[in-house]
Write a protein that holds these residues in place. Structure first.
Motif: not given
Length: 162
Positions: A97-98, A124-125, A141-145, A151-155
């Motif tokens: 995150a960050g 989201v990437w 894999l996802t990375v949310s901005f 970055v605020v999260g992944t999934g």
């Protein structure tokens, strides 16, 4: 014949197809192979990352169809230092995150896709990290901005085959 195979593999790699990557990675030797040999086999990099020690890391992402991204580091002497396939669990765990988008791209390479969600004000990437098989679906894999690009999260998610 070997020269023809190398040229063919470089051409296929330039199209973003990982078919010859296995052969190229095996034939390139850190500490021995040159930058010119890397470019001959992989083509031009999609991104060049300058490192503090004077080396450069070349990004060869196989997204969106391939589940690989090679980060190939070449020293200031133009000798290959290392080849890393960065779409792996150790790299995913380094996304925190960050972090900025540039920091994430430096770790994982170009994403397969990006999408903006208006209501959440998030981007989201996605990276294809497992192609799937006849019995399994592809995994991403996802990375949310957030709106500030941090970055605020992944999934993860699986995309069912049609």
């Amino acid at each position: 014949m070997k020269k023809l195979l190398s040229v063919l593999c470089a051409w296929i790699a330039a199209l973003g197809l990982p078919g010859c990557d296995y052969l190229n990675v095996r034939e390139l030797k850190p500490g021995v192979s040159t930058a010119a040999e890397v470019r001959e086999r992989f083509g031009p990099p999609q991104m060049e990352w300058l490192n503090t020690d004077g080396s450069v890391t070349w990004e060869y992402s196989r997204q969106p169809e391939g589940a690989e991204c090679y980060m190939i580091t070449v020293g200031p002497d133009n000798i290959l230092r290392g080849i890393d396939q960065v779409l792996n669990e150790a790299q995913f765990a380094r996304v925190k995150a960050g972090m900025s988008g540039d920091e994430v791209r430096r770790l994982l390479g170009r994403p397969a896709s990006t999408q903006f969600f208006e209501l959440k004000q998030e981007t989201v990437w996605d990276w294809l990290v497992e192609r799937g098989s006849t019995t399994g679906d592809p995994t991403y894999l996802t990375v949310s901005f957030d709106a500030a690009g941090r970055v605020v999260g992944t999934g993860r998610y699986s995309k069912p085959r049609p």
